[in-house]
Design an enzyme around this catalytic site. Structure first.
Site, PDB file in Angstrom:
ATOM      1  CG  ASN A  11      -1.681   1.232   1.473  1.00 45.28           C
ATOM      2  OD1 ASN A  11      -1.791   2.064   0.580  1.00 45.28           O
ATOM      3  ND2 ASN A  11      -2.228   1.391   2.676  1.00 45.28           N
ATOM      4  CD1 TRP A  12       3.467   1.013  -2.872  1.00 46.89           C
ATOM      5  CD2 TRP A  12       3.370   2.127  -4.826  1.00 46.89           C
ATOM      6  NE1 TRP A  12       4.108   0.253  -3.825  1.00 46.89           N
ATOM      7  CE2 TRP A  12       4.060   0.910  -5.032  1.00 46.89           C
ATOM      8  CE3 TRP A  12       3.180   2.990  -5.899  1.00 46.89           C
ATOM      9  CZ2 TRP A  12       4.565   0.539  -6.280  1.00 46.89           C
ATOM     10  CZ3 TRP A  12       3.684   2.622  -7.151  1.00 46.89           C
ATOM     11  CH2 TRP A  12       4.376   1.413  -7.333  1.00 46.89           C
ATOM     12  CE  LYS A  13      -0.066   3.320   4.760  1.00 50.56           C
ATOM     13  NZ  LYS A  13       0.044   3.423   6.200  1.00 50.56           N
ATOM     14  CG  HIS A  15      -5.819   1.944   5.530  1.00 49.86           C
ATOM     15  ND1 HIS A  15      -5.369   2.897   6.406  1.00 49.86           N
ATOM     16  CD2 HIS A  15      -4.797   1.083   5.329  1.00 49.86           C
ATOM     17  CE1 HIS A  15      -4.107   2.629   6.718  1.00 49.86           C
ATOM     18  NE2 HIS A  15      -3.738   1.537   6.075  1.00 49.86           N
ATOM     19  CD  GLU A  37      -2.688   5.552   6.950  1.00 46.93           C
ATOM     20  OE1 GLU A  37      -2.756   5.577   5.710  1.00 46.93           O
ATOM     21  OE2 GLU A  37      -1.710   5.088   7.577  1.00 46.93           O
ATOM     22  CD  GLU A  91      -3.458  -2.451   7.680  1.00 39.43           C
ATOM     23  OE1 GLU A  91      -2.340  -2.658   7.222  1.00 39.43           O
ATOM     24  OE2 GLU A  91      -4.104  -1.415   7.436  1.00 39.43           O
ATOM     25  N   GLY A 119       2.608   2.416  10.847  1.00 39.97           N
ATOM     26  CA  GLY A 119       3.555   3.524  10.682  1.00 39.97           C
ATOM     27  C   GLY A 119       4.305   3.897  11.946  1.00 39.97           C
ATOM     28  CB  SER A 123       5.365  -1.645  12.079  1.00 37.97           C
ATOM     29  OG  SER A 123       4.988  -0.310  12.363  1.00 37.97           O
ATOM     30  N   GLY A 182       2.809  -1.068   4.358  1.00 34.03           N
ATOM     31  CA  GLY A 182       2.778   0.345   3.998  1.00 34.03           C
ATOM     32  C   GLY A 182       4.179   0.845   3.683  1.00 34.03           C
ATOM     33  N   GLY A 183       4.800   1.493   4.664  1.00 34.93           N
ATOM     34  CA  GLY A 183       6.102   2.147   4.464  1.00 34.93           C
ATOM     35  C   GLY A 183       7.136   1.266   3.767  1.00 34.93           C
TER      36      GLY A 183
END
Ligand code: PGA
Length: 260
Positions: A9-11, A95, A97, A167, A173, A213, A234-235
């Site tokens: 997930n590149w966001k 998600h 966020e 999640e 993150g 993470s 993610g990251g």
């Protein structure tokens, strides 16, 4: 029986050119991924370019969000037919966020899940508790509420076609991942609920991913848990080497852990 799934997930990150370069590096590093399905979810603006890069490869394209209506007066929104046209096979729904920043409700998330299935796109429904909820002993209450609301009105057959992602919000993150045991406990609980909402067989076939993470250093241990059927990254998915390593570890550890 459940093929592990590794989702990046590149966001809200990267230009089209950067997305193309990142997808190319991932594609070239995962030419024939064995025992793992891999999905990349770039921002909307990079979907078409990444779709071109992935075409003919075993890697699949996903979107980070969608609207539930097929078309209409919804300024700023993107519909499922639009996502299908650009090559998406998966879409994230709920998600944390989006729940937090965009105030997405369980009802909206439920409509997105239903709409995705109608258009032949696999929804990846995300659930997870905040740090406060965990501290107050509300982890299971929270995820149960999110799961039941997210899947409300779906037939058992429809439920069998989703992917679920656990999640924990406190792990996203932050660099602090849930331990494999913490995640496995929640995954087991979620599978029990899925079994109640669909059937034991269907629940046994649904992939439940862990996200929060995930990095190359912890992917082995997480994916080795029999209840963890892959990861939502993610990251660490923005680094091609790291993401390729995570995908390979998800496959290897998953295959060993599940006796495949
Ligand atoms: P993270 O994000 O890997 O950067 O913690 C996971 C996610 O939000 O899906």
């Amino acid at each position: 029986m459940r093929t592990p799934l590794c989702v990046g997930n590149w966001k809200m990150q990267g230009t089209i050119a950067e997305g193309r370069a990142l997808a190319t590096a991932i594609r070239d590093g995962l030419k024939r991924p064995r025992g793992v399905d891999v999905v990349i979810c770039p921002p909307f603006t990079a979907l078409a370019a990444v779709n071109e890069v992935l075409s003919g490869s075993p890697l699949r394209l996903g979107a980070q969000n969608c609207h539930w209506e097929a078309a209409g007066a919804h300024t700023g929104e993107i519909s499922l037919p639009m996502l299908v046209e650009v090559g998406c096979r998966y879409v994230l729904a709920g998600h944390s966020e989006r729940r937090r920043e965009m105030c997405e409700t369980d009802d909206q998330i439920n409509r997105k899940v239903q709409a995705a299935l109608v258009h032949g796109v696999t929804p990846i429904l995300c659930v997870g508790e905040t740090a406060d909820e965990r501290r107050q002993g509300l982890t299971f209450t929270t995820i149960e509420g999110q799961l039941r609301a997210g899947l409300a009105g779906l037939t058992p057959d429809a439920i069998a076609r989703i992917v679920l992602a656990y999640e924990p919000v406190w792990a996203i993150g932050t660099g602090i991942n849930a331990t494999p045991a913490q995640a496995a406990e929640v995954h087991g609980y979620l599978r029990g609920l899925l079994s109640e909402l669909s059937s034991k067989d269907a629940a046994g076939a649904i992939r439940i991913l862990y996200g929060g993470s995930v990095k190359a250093e912890n992917a082995d241990a997480l994916a080795a848990e029999p209840e963890i059927d892959g990861v939502l990254v993610g990251g660490a998915s923005l680094n091609p080497g790291g993401f390729i390593a995570i995908a390979k570890k998800t496959a290897r550890a998953g295959a060993t852990g599940k006796g495949e």
